[in-house]
Design a protein around this motif. Sequence first.
Motif, PDB file in Angstrom:
ATOM      1  N   ILE A 143      22.104  21.148  19.298  1.00  0.00           N
ATOM      2  CA  ILE A 143      21.368  21.457  20.533  1.00  0.00           C
ATOM      3  C   ILE A 143      21.186  22.964  20.663  1.00  0.00           C
ATOM      4  O   ILE A 143      20.101  23.443  21.001  1.00  0.00           O
ATOM      5  CB  ILE A 143      22.100  20.864  21.750  1.00  0.00           C
ATOM      6  CG1 ILE A 143      22.135  19.345  21.634  1.00  0.00           C
ATOM      7  CG2 ILE A 143      21.408  21.284  23.035  1.00  0.00           C
ATOM      8  CD1 ILE A 143      22.925  18.652  22.703  1.00  0.00           C
ATOM      9  N   GLY A 144      22.259  23.712  20.372  1.00  0.00           N
ATOM     10  CA  GLY A 144      22.194  25.159  20.540  1.00  0.00           C
ATOM     11  C   GLY A 144      21.153  25.801  19.630  1.00  0.00           C
ATOM     12  O   GLY A 144      20.344  26.616  20.076  1.00  0.00           O
ATOM     13  N   ILE A 145      21.139  25.401  18.356  1.00  0.00           N
ATOM     14  CA  ILE A 145      20.132  25.961  17.449  1.00  0.00           C
ATOM     15  C   ILE A 145      18.753  25.496  17.884  1.00  0.00           C
ATOM     16  O   ILE A 145      17.776  26.236  17.800  1.00  0.00           O
ATOM     17  CB  ILE A 145      20.411  25.537  15.994  1.00  0.00           C
ATOM     18  CG1 ILE A 145      21.764  26.062  15.542  1.00  0.00           C
ATOM     19  CG2 ILE A 145      19.321  26.046  15.070  1.00  0.00           C
ATOM     20  CD1 ILE A 145      22.151  25.632  14.144  1.00  0.00           C
ATOM     21  N   GLY A 146      18.678  24.247  18.391  1.00  0.00           N
ATOM     22  CA  GLY A 146      17.383  23.755  18.839  1.00  0.00           C
ATOM     23  C   GLY A 146      16.817  24.575  19.984  1.00  0.00           C
ATOM     24  O   GLY A 146      15.619  24.836  20.042  1.00  0.00           O
ATOM     25  N   LEU A 147      17.689  25.009  20.894  1.00  0.00           N
ATOM     26  CA  LEU A 147      17.198  25.768  22.047  1.00  0.00           C
ATOM     27  C   LEU A 147      17.028  27.247  21.704  1.00  0.00           C
ATOM     28  O   LEU A 147      16.090  27.882  22.188  1.00  0.00           O
ATOM     29  CB  LEU A 147      18.157  25.611  23.227  1.00  0.00           C
ATOM     30  CG  LEU A 147      18.218  24.208  23.839  1.00  0.00           C
ATOM     31  CD1 LEU A 147      19.251  24.162  24.955  1.00  0.00           C
ATOM     32  CD2 LEU A 147      16.868  23.797  24.390  1.00  0.00           C
ATOM     33  N   PHE A 148      17.935  27.784  20.922  1.00  0.00           N
ATOM     34  CA  PHE A 148      17.881  29.222  20.623  1.00  0.00           C
ATOM     35  C   PHE A 148      17.948  29.454  19.113  1.00  0.00           C
ATOM     36  O   PHE A 148      18.979  29.872  18.586  1.00  0.00           O
ATOM     37  CB  PHE A 148      19.026  29.952  21.331  1.00  0.00           C
ATOM     38  CG  PHE A 148      19.023  29.712  22.809  1.00  0.00           C
ATOM     39  CD1 PHE A 148      18.079  30.330  23.615  1.00  0.00           C
ATOM     40  CD2 PHE A 148      19.934  28.839  23.396  1.00  0.00           C
ATOM     41  CE1 PHE A 148      18.049  30.091  24.982  1.00  0.00           C
ATOM     42  CE2 PHE A 148      19.916  28.603  24.759  1.00  0.00           C
ATOM     43  CZ  PHE A 148      18.965  29.237  25.548  1.00  0.00           C
ATOM     44  N   PRO A 149      16.871  29.183  18.428  1.00  0.00           N
ATOM     45  CA  PRO A 149      16.908  29.253  16.964  1.00  0.00           C
ATOM     46  C   PRO A 149      16.756  30.654  16.399  1.00  0.00           C
ATOM     47  O   PRO A 149      16.865  30.838  15.188  1.00  0.00           O
ATOM     48  CB  PRO A 149      15.730  28.380  16.547  1.00  0.00           C
ATOM     49  CG  PRO A 149      14.762  28.537  17.662  1.00  0.00           C
ATOM     50  CD  PRO A 149      15.562  28.739  18.927  1.00  0.00           C
ATOM     51  N   GLN A 150      16.523  31.624  17.265  1.00  0.00           N
ATOM     52  CA  GLN A 150      16.155  32.969  16.803  1.00  0.00           C
ATOM     53  C   GLN A 150      17.032  33.484  15.660  1.00  0.00           C
ATOM     54  O   GLN A 150      16.537  33.800  14.590  1.00  0.00           O
ATOM     55  CB  GLN A 150      16.202  33.928  17.997  1.00  0.00           C
ATOM     56  CG  GLN A 150      16.089  35.383  17.645  1.00  0.00           C
ATOM     57  CD  GLN A 150      14.668  35.759  17.241  1.00  0.00           C
ATOM     58  OE1 GLN A 150      13.714  35.222  17.775  1.00  0.00           O
ATOM     59  NE2 GLN A 150      14.539  36.657  16.286  1.00  0.00           N
ATOM     60  N   GLN A 151      18.367  33.544  15.895  1.00  0.00           N
ATOM     61  CA  GLN A 151      19.243  34.152  14.898  1.00  0.00           C
ATOM     62  C   GLN A 151      19.229  33.380  13.583  1.00  0.00           C
ATOM     63  O   GLN A 151      19.291  33.970  12.504  1.00  0.00           O
ATOM     64  CB  GLN A 151      20.685  34.227  15.424  1.00  0.00           C
ATOM     65  CG  GLN A 151      20.849  35.061  16.674  1.00  0.00           C
ATOM     66  CD  GLN A 151      20.292  36.458  16.492  1.00  0.00           C
ATOM     67  OE1 GLN A 151      20.432  37.052  15.428  1.00  0.00           O
ATOM     68  NE2 GLN A 151      19.619  36.983  17.502  1.00  0.00           N
ATOM     69  N   PHE A 152      19.133  32.066  13.688  1.00  0.00           N
ATOM     70  CA  PHE A 152      19.205  31.250  12.482  1.00  0.00           C
ATOM     71  C   PHE A 152      17.924  31.385  11.669  1.00  0.00           C
ATOM     72  O   PHE A 152      17.955  31.463  10.443  1.00  0.00           O
ATOM     73  CB  PHE A 152      19.478  29.794  12.857  1.00  0.00           C
ATOM     74  CG  PHE A 152      20.867  29.581  13.355  1.00  0.00           C
ATOM     75  CD1 PHE A 152      21.856  29.145  12.490  1.00  0.00           C
ATOM     76  CD2 PHE A 152      21.203  29.861  14.667  1.00  0.00           C
ATOM     77  CE1 PHE A 152      23.156  28.981  12.928  1.00  0.00           C
ATOM     78  CE2 PHE A 152      22.494  29.689  15.115  1.00  0.00           C
ATOM     79  CZ  PHE A 152      23.481  29.250  14.243  1.00  0.00           C
ATOM     80  N   ILE A 153      16.787  31.407  12.370  1.00  0.00           N
ATOM     81  CA  ILE A 153      15.528  31.579  11.640  1.00  0.00           C
ATOM     82  C   ILE A 153      15.510  32.969  11.011  1.00  0.00           C
ATOM     83  O   ILE A 153      15.073  33.146   9.869  1.00  0.00           O
ATOM     84  CB  ILE A 153      14.320  31.363  12.573  1.00  0.00           C
ATOM     85  CG1 ILE A 153      14.296  29.919  13.073  1.00  0.00           C
ATOM     86  CG2 ILE A 153      13.033  31.663  11.844  1.00  0.00           C
ATOM     87  CD1 ILE A 153      13.138  29.596  13.982  1.00  0.00           C
ATOM     88  N   ALA A 154      16.031  33.953  11.748  1.00  0.00           N
ATOM     89  CA  ALA A 154      16.045  35.309  11.199  1.00  0.00           C
ATOM     90  C   ALA A 154      16.913  35.363   9.941  1.00  0.00           C
ATOM     91  O   ALA A 154      16.557  36.010   8.946  1.00  0.00           O
ATOM     92  CB  ALA A 154      16.560  36.288  12.257  1.00  0.00           C
ATOM     93  N   PHE A 155      18.043  34.678   9.968  1.00  0.00           N
ATOM     94  CA  PHE A 155      18.944  34.634   8.807  1.00  0.00           C
ATOM     95  C   PHE A 155      18.246  33.968   7.625  1.00  0.00           C
ATOM     96  O   PHE A 155      18.232  34.491   6.501  1.00  0.00           O
ATOM     97  CB  PHE A 155      20.222  33.886   9.195  1.00  0.00           C
ATOM     98  CG  PHE A 155      21.326  33.932   8.168  1.00  0.00           C
ATOM     99  CD1 PHE A 155      21.447  34.994   7.285  1.00  0.00           C
ATOM    100  CD2 PHE A 155      22.263  32.911   8.109  1.00  0.00           C
ATOM    101  CE1 PHE A 155      22.471  35.035   6.359  1.00  0.00           C
ATOM    102  CE2 PHE A 155      23.290  32.931   7.180  1.00  0.00           C
ATOM    103  CZ  PHE A 155      23.384  33.997   6.305  1.00  0.00           C
ATOM    104  N   ALA A 156      17.635  32.800   7.891  1.00  0.00           N
ATOM    105  CA  ALA A 156      16.926  32.099   6.823  1.00  0.00           C
ATOM    106  C   ALA A 156      15.778  32.959   6.308  1.00  0.00           C
ATOM    107  O   ALA A 156      15.505  33.002   5.102  1.00  0.00           O
ATOM    108  CB  ALA A 156      16.408  30.753   7.329  1.00  0.00           C
ATOM    109  N   HIS A 157      15.127  33.679   7.220  1.00  0.00           N
ATOM    110  CA  HIS A 157      14.002  34.527   6.811  1.00  0.00           C
ATOM    111  C   HIS A 157      14.491  35.664   5.929  1.00  0.00           C
ATOM    112  O   HIS A 157      13.859  36.002   4.922  1.00  0.00           O
ATOM    113  CB  HIS A 157      13.291  35.064   8.053  1.00  0.00           C
ATOM    114  CG  HIS A 157      12.153  35.979   7.730  1.00  0.00           C
ATOM    115  ND1 HIS A 157      12.280  37.330   7.714  1.00  0.00           N
ATOM    116  CD2 HIS A 157      10.881  35.709   7.381  1.00  0.00           C
ATOM    117  CE1 HIS A 157      11.128  37.868   7.374  1.00  0.00           C
ATOM    118  NE2 HIS A 157      10.253  36.905   7.166  1.00  0.00           N
TER     119      HIS A 157
END
Lengths: 498, 490
Positions: free
Chosen positions: B468-482
């Motif tokens: 749920i947390g990544i679903g609502l606030f994915p910013q950091q995770f997408i940035a990491f994957a990017h």
Amino acid sequence: MMPVLSILLFLPIAASVPAYLILRWRKSAGLWFTLAVALAELVIALYVFYFVYANFSGLGHSGLGAYALAEQYSWVSVASFGVNYLVGVDGLSSPLVLATALLTVFAVIGSRRLIDRSEPAYYSLILLFEGAIIGVFLSLNLILFYFFWDLVMIPMFFLIGIWGGDRRKYAAMKFMIFIFTGSMILLLALMAAYMGVSPTTFDIPSLAGRIPASIQYLPLLASFIGFGIKLPVFPLHSWLPDAYTQAPAPVAVLLAGVQSAMGGYGIIRISIGLFPQAAEQWAWAFMTVGIVTMFYGAAVAILSKNLRSMFAYTSIAGMGFVVLGSFASVASGSIIGMQGAILEMFVHAFTAGSLFMLAGYIQKGLGTTDISLMNGLRSVIPRAGTLLVFACVAAMALPPFGSFVAEVLVIVGGIHATPYAAVAILVPVIIGGYMLWMIKRAVLSPPTPGAAGGDMHGVDAAVLGLYFVPLIIMLFFSILVLGPSAPVVQHLLQLVSH
Amino acid sequence: MEFILAAVVALSAAALGSPLLQAAGRRLKASAYASIAALVVAIAMVAANTAYGGSVSYFGRLLVSDVLGDLFALVVLSVSLAVAVVSVYSSHSSQNMPSYYSLLLFSALGMLLLSYSADLLMLFVAWELMSLPTYVLAGFDKKRAESNEAAAKYAILGALSSAIILYAISLTYGVTGTTQISGVVAKMASEPFNPLFSVAILLFIVGFGFKMSIVPFHMWVPDAYEGAPPAVATLFATATKKAGFVAAIRVVLAIATVYALAPNSVFTLANVFAVLAVVTMTLGNVAALTQKSMTRLLAYSSIAQAGYILVGFAIFAYSQQTGLYTYNAVLGMTGSLFHIVNHAIMKGAAFLAATLVLIQLKRSDLDIYNGLAKRMPITAFTLAISFLALGGIPPLNGFWSKLLLFLSVINTPLAWVAVAAILNSAFSLGYYFWVIKRMYLDQGESTERVNEPFGFVVIFAVLVGLMIGIGLFPQQFIAFAHAAASSLFT
């Protein structure tokens, strides 16, 4: 400034958890809490509606300036992939938000006597559902829109599947499969819109009018299928009779009243708003779909043996008006048809809502909604019987109800586009025909000797009477909806013609 | 560098030490706690490397420390940790617990090294270090015939895939004269087409494909997942599978930046990946719909998810060949890597929920899931959320990675992949919701509450919170994957 729209959007979602806990703790306290949340939401929605009405004439014509209220924050921003939290309200969304808030209050009150098990989860899901639908109407970012679009179906799956009628599991699964397939196809259109412009964006105000005409056609079709399943249009409607008849009455009210408006709203805001040139090219095809949907709904309703199924197909016919009116304006350039469509969505919320709620009370009082088994409702259950007559008159689009104005506008708008659209005038005639037949047969007939049934309580009857208030207001003061929506429609039609 | 070394030392010490603890006559559970502690230390070290490490290579460029490696190392070690925690509750004969944990840690060590491998030989050694213990783990319930069967099948196909990879490595060495991946890439940049090398690339895809569980190299997956002890199946589905992906990215995608498989525009790496992606997701989803057992359903769903991940590979290869659609390729690889992270979370949650049901109710057929919401509410909720996430429904994490993946191909000549993937997603909801319907709408055989152990509940809470947390606030995770994806673009 207060983030009014975000409060409007997240109040019911945030309140769904405390509502669950309070209902678990003490049922009556929880019911009052739920009702208080729904009423607070209604007050905010009324304020927003009023604010839009008071300010619509001074708004700009493009970008965020065209919205009376808007809030924007960055949500995801990585390299050049960005998604904003962007919500806004204009003359198209404010009536639908108001209808949602009002119907939720009615549904919460109506559930008091009709829902008698697992109340905590039920009311919590109703609030979640309300927040999600309001989110759909307020979102001006395609991903945010899609978030709420999908969020709507999760509570609805459980509301139908747990509290529904005998075939509830089947209806819930069918609902889910249809709606989710539709939303995935819709996602294709939304992604194509994002990739279609440079620099890429998901914000509706920045996308409008910028997608090249040559790549509008497939996304338009995908979005129309996605929205058409929700609306529904023929031939994508087959989930609807099951869902509407199996859902508990207050849930059917929300399904028919506001969930279907999501489809109409999407068609106007996204299908037409983002892909206007393609919409103009194909307007005749979509108008045909609208007309076929109306006649199909009305024709199948004649054959219905059950009150709920008759109302479900009547609702399908009503949604045909929305499609016809919207695309008639796109084809002709006159704002009348789309204005009628917006008003139709607003009034349909209350006509369909009152019909399904009454069907619920009749089911509760008589144990059946089979038309052939109902006789003399006028004397057996006089309150429900009398209100049923009013609700049917509203569904027939006769004065003194606002549905009259809406359907007249749609038909006139249709004639602006093509004279053949005049056949649509037959639809209210057919609806009037079978509704009157049903009233004669079930309400005005002599009662079976010894027949008895539980009538509605006085309070419930009074609340049901409130469904007719907005309908009557819309006959005399349809300017409340038509005024603020006029610049929105004009702006959309300008996109079409350049 | 020192951080990764510290992680390696911690894992090796615990792996070697845990049988010694038994010999020293300590309590059997001591080995479990030692292993959990070692994994926590290793994760902390990798996290420190992510924060302070920077991109360096060492040991004569056998290993390279970069964001891509950090991402995979974090995923595989976290999954190993979750498996280690829940294994405390599973019903293996506790006499063998120390060896169980030892094997688990050796496998984790292999995956850690694999994540950072920069040389084909290092990669192969790490690959074997990861694989060999899992063959034993698959057959760990030695009294159960299915477990033995699973181990045998898995070991034979695993050995086959290792052999294929080794053959591909020798072909590559023959053509290029080096086993250094960057050296191979540099060498092939000047060579337009070499059939032997193309064969080597295809063999790499086949060899890694076994672990990635892509069709048609997926046959072992359902049997092994079903026969293996359930916690070990979680490890297969979420960790060793990821190792296949990191190996493919390190080797095949690196080569894809300079080499186009064949001198025509049909038999290209992009098309190979695109076809594999569509076939994998379609077959996985169709097969999942017909399953009667939860483990097999999850196995096929896991196969289908591998298909989605490959979409990013396809657009990456396409972009590298044509020089077009670079923005799409960045989106696609970000999506692939993000989906790998998400898949570990979603599938981990689903598998662990199924594990708990199997431990407590001794059955894994779908009928036992009827009415589960009343018997094991936390487990049922975890399973429902993870299924919604796997289906790509917002506001859960799976939505974002699928969005990135599908976006990356929607306006390219590979748009048909997006349409196929969308239809597959819609289709997959058929079986995901079927299970949710069973748990929440159907009546079960009993409504008696079943105990949900504390360790499981904690892990469920963490995983649901992440979804749920990544679903609502994915910013950091997408940035990491990017950031990890960007390191692939030269």
